[in-house]
Design an enzyme around this catalytic site. Structure first.
Site, mmCIF file in Angstrom:
data_model
loop_
_atom_site.group_PDB
_atom_site.id
_atom_site.type_symbol
_atom_site.label_atom_id
_atom_site.label_comp_id
_atom_site.label_asym_id
_atom_site.label_seq_id
_atom_site.Cartn_x
_atom_site.Cartn_y
_atom_site.Cartn_z
ATOM 1 N N SER A 49 0.832 -1.201 0.000
ATOM 2 C CA SER A 49 0.000 0.000 0.000
ATOM 3 C C SER A 49 0.874 1.261 0.000
ATOM 4 O O SER A 49 1.662 1.464 -0.909
ATOM 5 C CB SER A 49 -0.959 -0.034 1.193
ATOM 6 O OG SER A 49 -1.961 0.959 1.084
ATOM 7 N N ASP A 62 -10.095 -5.192 -4.365
ATOM 8 C CA ASP A 62 -9.591 -4.150 -3.466
ATOM 9 C C ASP A 62 -10.434 -2.889 -3.651
ATOM 10 O O ASP A 62 -10.371 -2.245 -4.691
ATOM 11 C CB ASP A 62 -8.124 -3.865 -3.794
ATOM 12 C CG ASP A 62 -7.447 -2.938 -2.788
ATOM 13 O OD1 ASP A 62 -8.155 -2.206 -2.071
ATOM 14 O OD2 ASP A 62 -6.207 -2.961 -2.731
ATOM 15 N N HIS A 89 -7.741 -5.507 -0.045
ATOM 16 C CA HIS A 89 -6.536 -4.700 0.144
ATOM 17 C C HIS A 89 -5.518 -5.364 1.073
ATOM 18 O O HIS A 89 -4.314 -5.250 0.851
ATOM 19 C CB HIS A 89 -6.936 -3.331 0.723
ATOM 20 C CG HIS A 89 -5.817 -2.333 0.739
ATOM 21 N ND1 HIS A 89 -5.232 -1.854 -0.421
ATOM 22 C CD2 HIS A 89 -5.168 -1.720 1.770
ATOM 23 C CE1 HIS A 89 -4.285 -0.987 -0.107
ATOM 24 N NE2 HIS A 89 -4.215 -0.900 1.209
#
Length: 293
Positions: free
Chosen positions: A162, A234, A263
């Site tokens: 991320s 996601d 995610h």
């Protein structure tokens, strides 16, 4: 026709609305890091939970004011070392305690793992983080591996999840001799994330935005192999952003999309495929390195 009282009321209401809009814009300009980073000082899980042998690491960082602060991390040596090391750069939430389970997966693949908290996260010292400080922290972690652990850069893989993916991309540009780069569930830029989320689009984003994490403009300059991994379900960061990063990156590169993964659960959903994907990537890097010798 509006009478004078109504006109005055409208002007007053318009002025209040304008001042409120300006006030929120100024607040977002100075406090935008609070909408990007979500650190926690509480570490709930350590490598002990997985019966892993590890060492506490404290790395000094010199601030712009000349003060010394310390980054906290865990060095988890491989059980049977193949020489490969993974520098693990986590995302914007919680701390290394929330990432040790995933770090354990890489350890099971034979990596020694260095997992760090940026300043402001976990036990690391320092004020609230920013784009500049997390870049610096990642660079300090790299220097620790190379200069103190005496690990050859060609043995170090940089991993980021991320927001950590954006940090990993930035570090990889500074370290073209690294073995490879693994970017999981990451985004193209904060600007693009604002467009995706839409909540702040009413504000003058291009004037306000200071924390840019502009990965899409950086990946074309990568000089090391890169593996992008993303879940197709996601909803926080769309998989299309990894596709865009992949398209912009030079060869050698790979893109793996995991159907149904969100995610934070890509490895869980992928199962053994996750291990295969990473191990195949490492194997291909090794083959390329041998061919270049």
């Amino acid at each position: 026709m509006l009478n004078k009282l109504s006109l005055r009321w409208l002007l007053s209401a318009g002025l209040i609305a304008a001042l409120f809009y300006i006030g929120i814009s100024v607040y977002l300009f100075f406090q935008q890091t609070r909408f990007i980073f979500f650190p926690s000082p509480v570490i709930q899980t350590t490598p002990e939970f997985f019966n892993l042998r590890y060492q506490e690491v404290w790395l000094p960082v010199t601030t712009t004011a000349g003060k010394t602060e310390h980054i906290h991390g865990w060095w988890i040596p491989a059980t049977q070392s193949n020489g490969r090391v993974l520098l693990y750069l986590h995302g914007n939430g919680i701390n290394i305690g929330a990432n040790v389970a995933h770090a354990h997966r890489f350890h099971q693949m034979g990596f020694s793992v260095l997992l760090i908290d940026y300043r402001g996260y976990g036990r690391s010292e320092g004020a609230f983080p920013s784009e500049a400080t997390v870049y610096q922290d990642a660079a300090v972690a790299w220097d620790y591996l190379v200069n103190q652990r005496r690990i050859d850069p060609s043995q170090i893989f940089i991993y980021g999840h991320s927001l950590g993916g954006a940090i990993a991309i930035h570090l990889a540009l500074q370290q073209p001799n690294a073995a490879g780069l693994i970017v999981e569930s990451s985004f193209t830029s904060i600007r693009a994330m604002i467009d995706f989320q839409r909540a702040y689009r009413i504000f003058p984003v291009d004037l306000i935005l200071r924390q840019r994490f502009d990965s899409i403009s950086k990946v074309p300059a990568l000089q090391i192999p890169v593996l992008f991994i993303h879940g197709t379900a996601d909803w926080q960061v769309p998989a299309q952003m990894s596709e865009q990063l992949y398209a912009a990156a030079p060869e050698p590169k790979q893109l793996i999309l995991i159907p149904g993964a969100g995610h934070n659960n890509v490895a869980e959903v992928a199962g053994s495929k996750y291990f295969q994907v990473v191990q195949n990537f490492v194997r291909q890097v090794s083959i390329q390195q041998m061919a270049e010798r």
